[in-house]
Design a protein around this motif. Structure first.
Motif, mmCIF file in Angstrom:
data_model
loop_
_atom_site.group_PDB
_atom_site.id
_atom_site.type_symbol
_atom_site.label_atom_id
_atom_site.label_comp_id
_atom_site.label_asym_id
_atom_site.label_seq_id
_atom_site.Cartn_x
_atom_site.Cartn_y
_atom_site.Cartn_z
ATOM 1 N N LYS A 2 21.067 74.190 -16.223
ATOM 2 C CA LYS A 2 20.254 75.520 -16.707
ATOM 3 C C LYS A 2 20.273 75.682 -18.038
ATOM 4 C CE LYS A 2 19.449 77.213 -12.825
ATOM 5 N NZ LYS A 2 17.952 77.508 -12.459
ATOM 6 N N GLY A 3 19.039 76.408 -18.349
ATOM 7 C CA GLY A 3 18.760 76.758 -19.685
ATOM 8 C C GLY A 3 19.790 77.482 -20.643
ATOM 9 N N PHE A 6 21.718 75.253 -22.910
ATOM 10 C CA PHE A 6 21.147 74.622 -23.961
ATOM 11 C C PHE A 6 21.048 75.942 -25.088
ATOM 12 C CE2 PHE A 6 19.543 71.995 -20.763
ATOM 13 C CZ PHE A 6 19.388 70.914 -21.400
ATOM 14 N N LEU A 31 12.912 66.497 -28.675
ATOM 15 C CA LEU A 31 12.875 67.549 -28.039
ATOM 16 C C LEU A 31 12.274 68.661 -28.434
ATOM 17 C CD1 LEU A 31 16.495 67.154 -26.198
ATOM 18 C CD2 LEU A 31 14.105 66.516 -25.164
ATOM 19 N N TYR A 35 14.239 76.383 -24.798
ATOM 20 C CA TYR A 35 14.781 76.694 -23.541
ATOM 21 C C TYR A 35 15.048 78.023 -23.240
ATOM 22 C CZ TYR A 35 15.953 71.630 -24.406
ATOM 23 O OH TYR A 35 16.124 70.457 -24.972
ATOM 24 N N GLY A 39 15.409 78.920 -17.017
ATOM 25 C CA GLY A 39 14.800 77.563 -16.675
ATOM 26 C C GLY A 39 15.835 76.389 -16.482
ATOM 27 N N SER A 40 15.548 75.455 -15.597
ATOM 28 C CA SER A 40 16.149 74.426 -15.243
ATOM 29 C C SER A 40 15.530 72.976 -15.983
ATOM 30 C CB SER A 40 16.100 73.942 -13.917
ATOM 31 O OG SER A 40 16.936 74.774 -13.098
ATOM 32 N N TYR A 41 16.493 72.399 -16.543
ATOM 33 C CA TYR A 41 16.142 71.235 -17.686
ATOM 34 C C TYR A 41 16.991 69.737 -16.991
ATOM 35 C CZ TYR A 41 14.189 75.165 -20.097
ATOM 36 O OH TYR A 41 13.426 76.430 -20.378
ATOM 37 N N GLU A 45 18.354 65.796 -21.269
ATOM 38 C CA GLU A 45 18.175 66.624 -22.505
ATOM 39 C C GLU A 45 19.308 66.742 -23.157
ATOM 40 O OE1 GLU A 45 14.804 69.280 -22.575
ATOM 41 O OE2 GLU A 45 13.552 67.955 -21.199
#
Length: 178
Positions: A2-3, A6, A31, A35, A39-41, A45
């Motif tokens: 999950k963002g 980040f 990158l 983020y 969001g999902s990343y 990353e």
């Protein structure tokens, strides 16, 4: 991932090391760094950022993850004070992870892949068994250290078994220092 993780990493890096260091990490990894918390990343990353930080700081990725976990607790307390309400000390806070914190995380961030913890007491130690396909046990160790610091307590953490060494789960033995 999950963002929000980040976002917390970015905030911790900027607060402790400066904006330039965050920009350097983004440059080193290629990158964008945009983020959104919901969001999902890809996990790759966060691991790229951790790897770049490890190279820049002359540390291992595990040391960076542990630092991040420790630095993240004050950020989490500021962003999500509800997680800390009613928790009088680090032990109670840690024991609340599965029952209070992770269910709330799943409500706030649909699809969040939270690790699972099992707890037991043994010879005056709190044994925390960690299991996650991400194998971010060093981050969990940092969260333990950060929780103790947040509650102005001193702990030692002995990483007795590890998924990175082939164990089914990690076992972290936490002992409070008087």
């Amino acid at each position: 991932m999950k963002g929000v993780i980040f976002n917390i990493l970015e905030q911790a890096v900027i607060e402790h090391l400066g904006t330039g260091v965050w920009d350097d990490l983004l440059d080193a990894t290629g990158l964008e760094g945009a983020y959104t918390s919901l969001g999902s990343y890809p996990d790759s990353e966060i691991m790229a950022l951790v790897g770049a930080a490890a190279s820049a700081q002359g540390k291992t990725p595990a040391e960076i993850l542990r630092w991040f976990g420790t630095a993240a607790i004050p950020v989490l307390a500021a962003k999500y004070p509800v997680f800390f309400v009613g928790q009088s000390d680090a032990r109670n806070f840690l024991l609340s992870v599965n029952g209070i914190i992770h269910p709330e995380v799943r409500k706030l961030y649909s699809g969040a892949g939270c690790p699972h913890f099992r707890f037991s007491e043994q010879s005056g130690e709190l044994i925390i068994r960690y299991n996650s396909p991400r194998k971010l046990c060093a981050l969990a160790h940092g969260f333990i250290d950060g929780s103790a610091a947040y509650y102005r307590e001193a702990v030692t953490v002995d990483h007795r078994s590890c998924m990175h060494d082939g164990a089914d789960e990690c076992a972290l033995a936490v002992q409070w220092v008087s």
